[in-house]
Motif scaffolding. Structure first.
Motif, PDB file in Angstrom:
ATOM      1  N   PHE A   1       8.860  -6.195   4.060  1.00 19.63           N
ATOM      2  CA  PHE A   1       8.657  -4.801   4.473  1.00 19.63           C
ATOM      3  C   PHE A   1       9.979  -4.029   4.612  1.00 19.63           C
ATOM      4  O   PHE A   1      10.081  -3.103   5.414  1.00 19.63           O
ATOM      5  CB  PHE A   1       7.878  -4.745   5.803  1.00 19.63           C
TER       6      PHE A   1
ATOM      7  N   PHE B   1       7.435  -4.258   0.604  1.00 20.03           N
ATOM      8  CA  PHE B   1       7.434  -2.812   0.837  1.00 20.03           C
ATOM      9  C   PHE B   1       6.867  -2.415   2.189  1.00 20.03           C
ATOM     10  O   PHE B   1       5.817  -2.907   2.619  1.00 20.03           O
ATOM     11  CB  PHE B   1       6.643  -2.116  -0.283  1.00 20.03           C
ATOM     12  N   LYS B   2       7.570  -1.498   2.829  1.00 18.33           N
ATOM     13  CA  LYS B   2       7.130  -0.954   4.108  1.00 18.33           C
ATOM     14  C   LYS B   2       5.751  -0.326   3.992  1.00 18.33           C
ATOM     15  O   LYS B   2       4.919  -0.448   4.909  1.00 18.33           O
ATOM     16  CB  LYS B   2       8.145   0.101   4.585  1.00 18.33           C
ATOM     17  N   GLU B   3       5.466   0.324   2.861  1.00 12.41           N
ATOM     18  CA  GLU B   3       4.192   1.014   2.674  1.00 12.41           C
ATOM     19  C   GLU B   3       3.006   0.055   2.636  1.00 12.41           C
ATOM     20  O   GLU B   3       1.860   0.480   2.820  1.00 12.41           O
ATOM     21  CB  GLU B   3       4.219   1.836   1.390  1.00 12.41           C
TER      22      GLU B   3
ATOM     23  N   GLU C   1       2.863  -2.745   4.589  1.00  5.58           N
ATOM     24  CA  GLU C   1       2.968  -3.635   5.752  1.00  5.58           C
ATOM     25  C   GLU C   1       1.642  -3.845   6.464  1.00  5.58           C
ATOM     26  O   GLU C   1       1.296  -4.987   6.829  1.00  5.58           O
ATOM     27  CB  GLU C   1       4.003  -3.094   6.739  1.00  5.58           C
TER      28      GLU C   1
ATOM     29  N   ASP D   1       1.606   5.407  -3.637  1.00  3.43           N
ATOM     30  CA  ASP D   1       2.523   4.378  -3.143  1.00  3.43           C
ATOM     31  C   ASP D   1       2.717   3.230  -4.142  1.00  3.43           C
ATOM     32  O   ASP D   1       3.844   2.746  -4.300  1.00  3.43           O
ATOM     33  CB  ASP D   1       2.035   3.827  -1.800  1.00  3.43           C
TER      34      ASP D   1
ATOM     35  N   LYS E   1      11.770  -2.773   1.775  1.00  2.38           N
ATOM     36  CA  LYS E   1      11.948  -1.822   0.689  1.00  2.38           C
ATOM     37  C   LYS E   1      11.030  -0.606   0.872  1.00  2.38           C
ATOM     38  O   LYS E   1       9.995  -0.705   1.521  1.00  2.38           O
ATOM     39  CB  LYS E   1      11.624  -2.467  -0.674  1.00  2.38           C
ATOM     40  N   THR E   2      11.429   0.491   0.283  1.00  4.48           N
ATOM     41  CA  THR E   2      10.615   1.707   0.283  1.00  4.48           C
ATOM     42  C   THR E   2      10.477   2.193  -1.152  1.00  4.48           C
ATOM     43  O   THR E   2      11.475   2.284  -1.880  1.00  4.48           O
ATOM     44  CB  THR E   2      11.267   2.811   1.140  1.00  4.48           C
TER      45      THR E   2
ATOM     46  N   ARG F   1       9.812   4.856  -4.228  1.00  7.59           N
ATOM     47  CA  ARG F   1      10.290   6.226  -4.407  1.00  7.59           C
ATOM     48  C   ARG F   1       9.979   6.706  -5.815  1.00  7.59           C
ATOM     49  O   ARG F   1       9.705   5.923  -6.714  1.00  7.59           O
ATOM     50  CB  ARG F   1      11.788   6.335  -4.150  1.00  7.59           C
TER      51      ARG F   1
ATOM     52  N   HIS G   1       5.184   4.403  -6.774  1.00  6.05           N
ATOM     53  CA  HIS G   1       6.525   4.510  -6.197  1.00  6.05           C
ATOM     54  C   HIS G   1       7.139   3.122  -5.994  1.00  6.05           C
ATOM     55  O   HIS G   1       8.338   2.926  -6.228  1.00  6.05           O
ATOM     56  CB  HIS G   1       6.466   5.264  -4.875  1.00  6.05           C
ATOM     57  N   ALA G   2       6.333   2.163  -5.562  1.00  4.44           N
ATOM     58  CA  ALA G   2       6.831   0.792  -5.402  1.00  4.44           C
ATOM     59  C   ALA G   2       7.224   0.209  -6.757  1.00  4.44           C
ATOM     60  O   ALA G   2       8.263  -0.461  -6.888  1.00  4.44           O
ATOM     61  CB  ALA G   2       5.769  -0.077  -4.734  1.00  4.44           C
TER      62      ALA G   2
END
Length: 225
Positions: free
Chosen positions: A145, A103-105, A107, A36, A147-148, A150, A39-40
């Protein structure tokens, strides 16, 4: 204890930390190609951090005025302004914004940290000297929270006009055995006690799903030296 690392943007004065994504902060602990934090990082390099100088920066290395890399010299100048020449890591903690909170990841862990910050304020009516995530106490979670992270097909060094792809580049150890699980980006961009300065240190790094025209594809990259 070991040395702890963050992804640091010296132009925006921002950083992300693997801790907020549930990973360890040591050099190797978030190097998996689908982690994660990586990816962020790539989501930021494609957007808010496009064109900025970014480092994988360790907490046990001081910076110096005459280091042969502009990014480190900039960090030194910032540490001088902070009042502690050479102590860049503490300067980053006290003056940069931690944007893992976008980032949502991240949160779960970030909400917990912000909760402690608000609790201290409500109980003690005082704040810590620095607002790590740059929140507004009236609306502490606004804008967070969303953004995601990838994965992108190509990681591009715009300074050196080269790029690699985890699908096309052989990621190897020095004995030429393949490494199918790690991403070499922290090695390429690292500055700390446990590693030599990365070959891409201070370069402008980007990401894309389209092959960059006029750039050289790196056929091999090594995970150790």
């Amino acid at each position: 204890m070991g040395e702890y690392y963050k992804w640091v943007n010296i132009d925006k004065k921002e950083y992300i930390t693997p801790r907020d994504f549930g990973y360890g902060n040591k050099f190797w602990e978030s190097m998996h190609k689908d982690s994660d934090p990586l990816h962020a990082l790539r989501a930021l390099l494609a957007d808010e951090w496009r064109g900025d100088r970014v480092l994988w920066f360790g907490d046990e290395m001081r910076v110096t005025e005459h280091f042969p890399n502009e990014a480190i010299r900039i960090l030194y100048a910032q540490s001088v302004d902070f009042g502690y020449p050479g102590d860049a890591y503490d300067m980053i903690l006290d003056t940069y914004r931690n944007v893992s909170c976008l980032f949502k990841e991240a949160e779960e862990d970030v909400r917990e940290e912000i909760g402690y910050y608000i609790k201290d304020y409500l109980e003690l009516r005082r704040l810590e000297p620095y607002n790590e995530y740059g929140i507004d106490l009236e609306h502490p979670y606004e804008g967070l929270f969303l953004k995601t992270g990838r994965r992108y097909k190509y990681t591009i060094n715009h300074t050196k006009k080269v790029y690699y792809s985890l699908d096309e580049t052989d990621i190897l150890f020095q004995n030429n055995t393949k490494n199918d699980f790690s991403d070499p980006l922290p090695i390429l961009m690292g500055y700390g006690r446990v590693t030599e300065p990365g070959e891409w240190l201070g370069d402008i790094i980007g990401v894309s799903d389209s092959r960059p025209e006029g750039y050289l594809l790196l056929k091999k990259l090594y995970m150790d030296r």
